[in-house]
Design an enzyme around this catalytic site. Structure first.
Site, PDB file in Angstrom:
ATOM      1  N   ASP A 108       0.897  -1.166   0.013  1.00  0.00           N
ATOM      2  CA  ASP A 108      -0.133  -0.020   0.020  1.00  0.00           C
ATOM      3  C   ASP A 108       0.837   1.163   0.092  1.00  0.00           C
ATOM      4  O   ASP A 108       0.443   2.072  -0.682  1.00  0.00           O
ATOM      5  CB  ASP A 108      -0.955  -0.114   1.329  1.00  0.00           C
ATOM      6  CG  ASP A 108      -0.338  -0.360   2.718  1.00  0.00           C
ATOM      7  OD1 ASP A 108       0.846  -0.328   2.523  1.00  0.00           O
ATOM      8  OD2 ASP A 108      -0.876  -0.295   3.490  1.00  0.00           O
ATOM      9  N   ASP A 113       6.874   4.406   3.147  1.00  0.00           N
ATOM     10  CA  ASP A 113       7.144   5.233   4.149  1.00  0.00           C
ATOM     11  C   ASP A 113       8.391   5.371   4.540  1.00  0.00           C
ATOM     12  O   ASP A 113       9.228   5.676   3.839  1.00  0.00           O
ATOM     13  CB  ASP A 113       5.768   5.019   5.314  1.00  0.00           C
ATOM     14  CG  ASP A 113       5.704   6.175   6.149  1.00  0.00           C
ATOM     15  OD1 ASP A 113       6.436   7.293   5.974  1.00  0.00           O
ATOM     16  OD2 ASP A 113       5.291   5.960   7.295  1.00  0.00           O
ATOM     17  N   LYS A 171       5.738   7.870   0.127  1.00  0.00           N
ATOM     18  CA  LYS A 171       6.268   9.132   0.800  1.00  0.00           C
ATOM     19  C   LYS A 171       7.691   9.379   0.939  1.00  0.00           C
ATOM     20  O   LYS A 171       8.285   8.859   2.031  1.00  0.00           O
ATOM     21  CB  LYS A 171       5.735   8.824   2.298  1.00  0.00           C
ATOM     22  CG  LYS A 171       4.395   9.455   2.674  1.00  0.00           C
ATOM     23  CD  LYS A 171       4.118   9.239   4.032  1.00  0.00           C
ATOM     24  CE  LYS A 171       2.560   9.033   4.679  1.00  0.00           C
ATOM     25  NZ  LYS A 171       2.540   8.891   5.907  1.00  0.00           N
ATOM     26  N   VAL A 195      -2.304   9.107   5.862  1.00  0.00           N
ATOM     27  CA  VAL A 195      -3.489   8.885   5.063  1.00  0.00           C
ATOM     28  C   VAL A 195      -4.375   7.583   5.269  1.00  0.00           C
ATOM     29  O   VAL A 195      -3.626   6.354   5.635  1.00  0.00           O
ATOM     30  CB  VAL A 195      -2.960   8.798   3.393  1.00  0.00           C
ATOM     31  CG1 VAL A 195      -2.469  10.381   2.950  1.00  0.00           C
ATOM     32  CG2 VAL A 195      -2.090   7.743   3.249  1.00  0.00           C
ATOM     33  N   ARG A 207     -10.310   1.399   5.874  1.00  0.00           N
ATOM     34  CA  ARG A 207      -9.975   0.441   4.851  1.00  0.00           C
ATOM     35  C   ARG A 207     -10.668   0.628   3.805  1.00  0.00           C
ATOM     36  O   ARG A 207     -10.428   0.513   2.549  1.00  0.00           O
ATOM     37  CB  ARG A 207      -9.510  -0.701   5.280  1.00  0.00           C
ATOM     38  CG  ARG A 207      -8.529  -0.880   6.354  1.00  0.00           C
ATOM     39  CD  ARG A 207      -8.023  -2.309   6.499  1.00  0.00           C
ATOM     40  NE  ARG A 207      -7.284  -2.536   7.626  1.00  0.00           N
ATOM     41  CZ  ARG A 207      -5.746  -2.637   7.843  1.00  0.00           C
ATOM     42  NH1 ARG A 207      -5.297  -2.107   6.828  1.00  0.00           N
ATOM     43  NH2 ARG A 207      -5.355  -2.859   8.956  1.00  0.00           N
TER      44      ARG A 207
HETATM   45  P1  XMP Z   1       7.385   1.798   6.642  1.00  0.00           P
HETATM   46  O1  XMP Z   1       7.722   3.103   7.558  1.00  0.00           O
HETATM   47  O2  XMP Z   1       7.733   0.589   7.149  1.00  0.00           O
HETATM   48  O3  XMP Z   1       5.626   1.733   6.708  1.00  0.00           O
HETATM   49  O4  XMP Z   1       7.681   1.980   5.249  1.00  0.00           O
HETATM   50  C1  XMP Z   1       5.009   0.539   6.363  1.00  0.00           C
HETATM   51  C2  XMP Z   1       3.830   0.496   6.874  1.00  0.00           C
HETATM   52  O5  XMP Z   1       3.081   1.460   7.929  1.00  0.00           O
HETATM   53  C3  XMP Z   1       1.953   1.906   7.321  1.00  0.00           C
HETATM   54  N1  XMP Z   1       1.760   3.397   6.941  1.00  0.00           N
HETATM   55  C4  XMP Z   1       0.577   3.879   7.094  1.00  0.00           C
HETATM   56  N2  XMP Z   1      -0.625   3.586   7.286  1.00  0.00           N
HETATM   57  N3  XMP Z   1      -1.313   5.502   6.491  1.00  0.00           N
HETATM   58  C5  XMP Z   1      -1.777   4.142   6.854  1.00  0.00           C
HETATM   59  O6  XMP Z   1      -2.680   3.910   7.138  1.00  0.00           O
HETATM   60  C6  XMP Z   1      -0.019   6.103   6.467  1.00  0.00           C
HETATM   61  O7  XMP Z   1      -0.061   7.492   6.112  1.00  0.00           O
HETATM   62  C7  XMP Z   1       0.898   5.091   6.457  1.00  0.00           C
HETATM   63  N4  XMP Z   1       2.297   5.539   6.472  1.00  0.00           N
HETATM   64  C8  XMP Z   1       2.808   4.275   6.732  1.00  0.00           C
HETATM   65  C9  XMP Z   1       1.482   0.864   6.512  1.00  0.00           C
HETATM   66  O8  XMP Z   1       1.146  -0.082   6.886  1.00  0.00           O
HETATM   67  C10 XMP Z   1       2.847   0.591   5.664  1.00  0.00           C
HETATM   68  O9  XMP Z   1       2.646  -0.862   5.184  1.00  0.00           O
HETATM   69 MG    MG Z   2       0.838  -2.165   5.514  1.00  0.00          MG
END
Ligand code: XMP
Ligand code: MG
Length: 178
Positions: free
Chosen positions: A99, A102, A130, A152, A164
Site C-alpha cells: 500500500d 513510508d 512518501k 492517509v 480501509r
Molecule cells: P514503513 O515505514 O515500514 O511503513 O515504510 C510501512 C507501513 O506503515 C503503514 N503506514 C501507513 N498506514 N497511513 C496508513 O494507514 C499512512 O499514512 C501510513 N504510512 C505508513 C502501512 O501499513 C505501511 O505498510
Molecule cells: Mg501495511
C-alpha cells in the site's frame, strides 16, 4: 465515513485510472511469464484486488501478513510477521504489492526475506510513496502516487483498523485522533 476526512487527497476516479495504467504496463512487461503476486496484508488487499483484475496474464496470488507494533497508530514501530513466512518464491517472477512505502522499514525487511529465496525476478509495486520519510534504502519499481508527509487512510489503509473501506484516499480530521 467521508465526514471524518479533512480532505480527499486522491479520488476514487484517479485511483482507478492509475491502477489501470499500472496493470496495462505490467501486462506488457510480463507477457509470456506467469508472475506471482505477493500481497502484503492487510493494507494492500484493496489495491491488489483491483490491480490483479487489470492484469491480462496468468498469475498466482500469495499473501503475507505483517504487523508493526506502534506506540501510536500513526507512528512506525517494530515489525513482526503475524504468520510464518511460508511463501516459496524460489525461481518465480515475484511482484510484491504494498500500500505505502513510508520509512521503508517494512519493505526492506520483506524484500530481504524474499531475495534470500532466490526468485527469478523481484519487482516492488507500491500504491503510495512518501519519499520524505525514508530511513531504509529501498525504492519501488512502480509507484502509483507520490504523496506528502501526511497520515492517509482509505483504499486499504487504516487508522486503528478503520477506514480501509473508503474508496478514496484522504487525510483524517485532527479531531478523530483526539
Ligand atoms: P514503513 O515505514 O515500514 O511503513 O515504510 C510501512 C507501513 O506503515 C503503514 N503506514 C501507513 N498506514 N497511513 C496508513 O494507514 C499512512 O499514512 C501510513 N504510512 C505508513 C502501512 O501499513 C505501511 O505498510
Ligand atoms: Mg501495511
Amino acid at each position: 465515513m467521508n465526514q471524518d476526512l479533512a480532505y480527499v487527497m486522491i479520488s476514487e476516479e484517479e485511483i482507478r485510472s492509475r491502477v489501470r495504467e499500472i496493470g496495462l504496463a505490467l501486462t506488457e512487461e510480463y507477457r509470456d511469464r506467469e508472475p506471482m503476486l505477493l500481497c502484503i496484508m492487510k493494507g494492500s488487499l484493496v489495491f491488489t484486488a483491483d490491480l490483479m483484475r487489470c492484469l491480462d496474464l496468468p498469475c498466482t496470488l500469495e499473501s503475507i501478513t505483517l504487523s508493526s507494533y506502534r506506540a501510536a497508530a500513526t507512528i512506525p514501530g517494530d515489525l513482526s510477521l503475524t504468520t510464518p513466512f511460508e511463501v516459496d518464491v524460489s525461481g518465480r517472477d515475484v511482484i510484491v504489492i504494498e500500500d505505502i512505502l513510508d520509512t521503508g522499514r517494512t519493505l526492506s525487511y520483506v524484500m530481504g526475506l524474499l531475495k534470500a529465496q532466490n526468485p527469478a525476478s523481484l519487482k516492488l509495486v507500491v500504491l503510495l510513496d512518501k519519499p520524505s520519510r525514508r530511513e531504509a534504502a529501498v525504492e519501488a519499481d512502480v509507484v502509483g502516487f507520490t504523496v506528502p508527509d501526511e497520515f492517509v487512510v482509505g483504499y486499504g489503509l487504516d487508522y486503528n483498523q478503520k477506514y480501509r473501506n473508503l474508496p478514496c484516499i484522504g487525510v483524517l480530521k485532527p479531531s478523530i485522533y483526539s
